[in-house]
Design a protein around this motif. Structure first.
Motif, PDB file in Angstrom:
ATOM      1  N   THR A  16      76.956  43.744  -7.008  1.00 42.94           N
ATOM      2  CA  THR A  16      77.398  44.162  -5.684  1.00 42.94           C
ATOM      3  C   THR A  16      78.887  44.466  -5.714  1.00 42.94           C
ATOM      4  O   THR A  16      79.655  43.783  -6.407  1.00 42.94           O
ATOM      5  N   VAL A  17      79.299  45.464  -4.951  1.00 48.51           N
ATOM      6  CA  VAL A  17      80.716  45.815  -4.830  1.00 48.51           C
ATOM      7  C   VAL A  17      81.065  45.883  -3.343  1.00 48.51           C
ATOM      8  O   VAL A  17      80.368  46.544  -2.568  1.00 48.51           O
TER       9      VAL A  17
ATOM     10  N   SER B 155      77.227  54.127 -11.171  1.00 47.90           N
ATOM     11  CA  SER B 155      77.001  54.231 -12.614  1.00 47.90           C
ATOM     12  C   SER B 155      76.411  52.958 -13.204  1.00 47.90           C
ATOM     13  O   SER B 155      75.779  53.005 -14.268  1.00 47.90           O
ATOM     14  N   VAL B 156      76.627  51.805 -12.528  1.00 53.15           N
ATOM     15  CA  VAL B 156      76.075  50.544 -13.037  1.00 53.15           C
ATOM     16  C   VAL B 156      74.964  50.010 -12.130  1.00 53.15           C
ATOM     17  O   VAL B 156      74.494  48.893 -12.301  1.00 53.15           O
ATOM     18  N   GLY B 157      74.559  50.820 -11.149  1.00 50.37           N
ATOM     19  CA  GLY B 157      73.470  50.419 -10.261  1.00 50.37           C
ATOM     20  C   GLY B 157      73.840  49.333  -9.285  1.00 50.37           C
ATOM     21  O   GLY B 157      72.963  48.574  -8.832  1.00 50.37           O
ATOM     22  N   ALA B 158      75.124  49.232  -8.924  1.00 46.16           N
ATOM     23  CA  ALA B 158      75.578  48.166  -8.028  1.00 46.16           C
ATOM     24  C   ALA B 158      75.362  48.536  -6.566  1.00 46.16           C
ATOM     25  O   ALA B 158      75.502  49.695  -6.173  1.00 46.16           O
ATOM     26  N   ARG B 159      75.053  47.555  -5.765  1.00 42.70           N
ATOM     27  CA  ARG B 159      74.983  47.683  -4.314  1.00 42.70           C
ATOM     28  C   ARG B 159      76.414  47.825  -3.789  1.00 42.70           C
ATOM     29  O   ARG B 159      77.303  47.047  -4.165  1.00 42.70           O
ATOM     30  N   LEU B 160      76.692  48.835  -2.934  1.00 43.59           N
ATOM     31  CA  LEU B 160      78.045  49.088  -2.457  1.00 43.59           C
ATOM     32  C   LEU B 160      78.157  48.881  -0.950  1.00 43.59           C
ATOM     33  O   LEU B 160      77.358  49.415  -0.176  1.00 43.59           O
ATOM     34  N   VAL B 161      79.168  48.101  -0.555  1.00 42.82           N
ATOM     35  CA  VAL B 161      79.544  47.949   0.849  1.00 42.82           C
ATOM     36  C   VAL B 161      80.969  48.477   0.991  1.00 42.82           C
ATOM     37  O   VAL B 161      81.905  47.943   0.396  1.00 42.82           O
ATOM     38  N   HIS B 162      81.116  49.536   1.746  1.00 43.21           N
ATOM     39  CA  HIS B 162      82.408  50.208   1.928  1.00 43.21           C
ATOM     40  C   HIS B 162      82.968  49.871   3.307  1.00 43.21           C
ATOM     41  O   HIS B 162      82.263  49.990   4.313  1.00 43.21           O
ATOM     42  N   VAL B 163      84.226  49.452   3.363  1.00 43.22           N
ATOM     43  CA  VAL B 163      84.852  49.101   4.637  1.00 43.22           C
ATOM     44  C   VAL B 163      85.572  50.317   5.219  1.00 43.22           C
ATOM     45  O   VAL B 163      86.473  50.881   4.599  1.00 43.22           O
ATOM     46  N   SER B 164      85.152  50.712   6.415  1.00 44.24           N
ATOM     47  CA  SER B 164      85.764  51.837   7.109  1.00 44.24           C
ATOM     48  C   SER B 164      86.526  51.322   8.337  1.00 44.24           C
ATOM     49  O   SER B 164      86.773  50.121   8.460  1.00 44.24           O
ATOM     50  N   SER B 165      86.865  52.204   9.247  1.00 39.93           N
ATOM     51  CA  SER B 165      87.793  51.852  10.324  1.00 39.93           C
ATOM     52  C   SER B 165      87.477  52.601  11.606  1.00 39.93           C
ATOM     53  O   SER B 165      86.933  53.716  11.581  1.00 39.93           O
ATOM     54  N   ASP B 166      87.861  51.988  12.734  1.00 37.16           N
ATOM     55  CA  ASP B 166      87.742  52.678  14.019  1.00 37.16           C
ATOM     56  C   ASP B 166      88.768  53.800  14.155  1.00 37.16           C
ATOM     57  O   ASP B 166      88.719  54.583  15.102  1.00 37.16           O
TER      58      ASP B 166
ATOM     59  N   VAL C  41      76.070  41.614   4.756  1.00 39.61           N
ATOM     60  CA  VAL C  41      75.595  42.989   4.595  1.00 39.61           C
ATOM     61  C   VAL C  41      75.263  43.261   3.127  1.00 39.61           C
ATOM     62  O   VAL C  41      74.259  43.914   2.812  1.00 39.61           O
ATOM     63  N   ALA C  42      76.108  42.744   2.249  1.00 39.95           N
ATOM     64  CA  ALA C  42      75.899  42.973   0.816  1.00 39.95           C
ATOM     65  C   ALA C  42      74.563  42.414   0.340  1.00 39.95           C
ATOM     66  O   ALA C  42      73.972  42.929  -0.614  1.00 39.95           O
ATOM     67  N   ALA C  43      74.084  41.380   0.999  1.00 39.70           N
ATOM     68  CA  ALA C  43      72.830  40.737   0.596  1.00 39.70           C
ATOM     69  C   ALA C  43      71.600  41.435   1.177  1.00 39.70           C
ATOM     70  O   ALA C  43      70.477  41.028   0.908  1.00 39.70           O
ATOM     71  N   THR C  44      71.821  42.481   1.971  1.00 41.81           N
ATOM     72  CA  THR C  44      70.712  43.254   2.537  1.00 41.81           C
ATOM     73  C   THR C  44      70.625  44.600   1.818  1.00 41.81           C
ATOM     74  O   THR C  44      71.472  44.940   0.993  1.00 41.81           O
ATOM     75  N   ASP C  45      69.612  45.381   2.191  1.00 42.07           N
ATOM     76  CA  ASP C  45      69.513  46.744   1.668  1.00 42.07           C
ATOM     77  C   ASP C  45      69.877  47.763   2.751  1.00 42.07           C
ATOM     78  O   ASP C  45      69.509  48.932   2.658  1.00 42.07           O
ATOM     79  N   TYR C  46      70.630  47.316   3.757  1.00 47.65           N
ATOM     80  CA  TYR C  46      71.024  48.204   4.856  1.00 47.65           C
ATOM     81  C   TYR C  46      71.841  49.377   4.307  1.00 47.65           C
ATOM     82  O   TYR C  46      72.793  49.188   3.556  1.00 47.65           O
ATOM     83  N   ALA C  47      71.487  50.572   4.714  1.00 48.25           N
ATOM     84  CA  ALA C  47      72.188  51.783   4.290  1.00 48.25           C
ATOM     85  C   ALA C  47      72.725  52.526   5.501  1.00 48.25           C
ATOM     86  O   ALA C  47      72.081  52.588   6.551  1.00 48.25           O
ATOM     87  N   GLY C  48      73.929  53.074   5.361  1.00 48.12           N
ATOM     88  CA  GLY C  48      74.532  53.841   6.439  1.00 48.12           C
ATOM     89  C   GLY C  48      75.569  53.053   7.207  1.00 48.12           C
ATOM     90  O   GLY C  48      76.044  52.013   6.767  1.00 48.12           O
ATOM     91  N   VAL C  49      75.912  53.561   8.388  1.00 47.24           N
ATOM     92  CA  VAL C  49      77.003  53.012   9.189  1.00 47.24           C
ATOM     93  C   VAL C  49      76.570  51.744   9.920  1.00 47.24           C
ATOM     94  O   VAL C  49      75.440  51.651  10.420  1.00 47.24           O
TER      95      VAL C  49
END
Length: 258
Positions: free
Chosen positions: A45-46, A80-91, A187-195
């Motif tokens: 996870t990342v 490239s390593v098949g990691a689950r990604l959680v990206h932090v965005s902003s209002d 969130v990282a522990a789920t498979d939730y995708a998108g915003v």
């Protein structure tokens, strides 16, 4: 779990919650070095928290390599390593309006930092459609631990140690750093995708935040200087309220107000 920006305020809170150990420092602008690190660590996870203080100034040329291209590089390396990604965005990606913003709302940036964060979202989603894009708001300490940059600014203004003012018409939903860190790990522990919106439940102005910070630290709230965006001449979003009800339901969160 690999946390980018772990030396920063939010990233440090996420890393501490996971009992993380330090990894080698790497520049997210350097895709080769980043990919080599991921290949070595091979995270499952990342959580991408690394950013820049671009909302305090700076040109698009300063912001793009870190905020936008850097996020794309992290997504490529994670994929490239098949990691689950959680990206932090902003209002900061929104122009501002009276109605709250939900996950269905598309970015409408009106200043450079917001545009770079919006581009980062688009890049991450293009590289990894399964990534979670967590939009958040002003990050505060929650009343314990190290103060956030926003709180330090409020105190400096209240003490007269800095010039400027806090805007009465710039509305946000401040969130405690521990609450946000906990949400990112969930969130990282789920498979939730998108915003997914994760912000505090209470909307208040930057000036209101300054008043409450002053009171918290025993200072005269009347000493907190006030102004408006119109008076400042700055082109920034006014009222941006994130509706976090979806995240509360999905993750079982308890988000504290300010």
């Amino acid at each position: 779990m690999l946390v980018t920006g772990a030396s920063g305020y939010l990233g440090g809170a996420v890393a501490a919650r996971c009992g993380a150990v330090k990894a080698p420092r790497v520049d997210i602008r350097d895709l080769g070095a980043l990919s080599a690190l991921f290949a070595s660590v091979r995270p499952a996870t990342v959580v991408h928290t690394a950013t820049t203080l671009g909302n305090k100034g700076g040109s698009p040329e300063d912001l793009w390599p870190v905020v936008a291209a850097g996020a794309a590089n992290v997504a490529i390396a994670a994929r490239s390593v098949g990691a689950r990604l959680v990206h932090v965005s902003s209002d900061a990606i929104f122009a501002g309006r009276d109605a709250p913003y939900t996950e269905a709302d598309v970015p409408s940036p009106v200043f450079d930092y917001g545009a770079a964060k919006a581009a980062a979202e688009e890049a991450v989603a293009a590289v990894d459609p399964g990534a979670a894009l967590v939009r958040t708001s002003l990050i505060v300490s929650g009343g314990r631990g190290e103060l956030s940059r926003h709180e330090r600014t409020c105190l400096d203004l209240a003490k007269g140690a800095a010039s400027g003012a806090l805007f009465t018409d710039e509305i946000r939903c401040p969130i405690a750093v521990d609450d946000l860190a906990a949400a990112l790990v969930k969130v990282a522990a789920t498979d939730y995708a998108g915003v997914l919106n994760v912000a505090g439940p209470e909307a208040l102005s930057r000036h209101d935040l300054g008043v409450r910070v002053a009171l918290r630290h025993g200072l005269d709230p009347a000493a907190v200087p006030a102004s408006t965006l119109a008076e400042s001449g700055l082109h920034r979003p006014g009222k941006v309220v994130l509706d976090s009800s979806a995240a509360v339901g999905l993750l079982g969160l308890t988000l504290r107000n300010i």
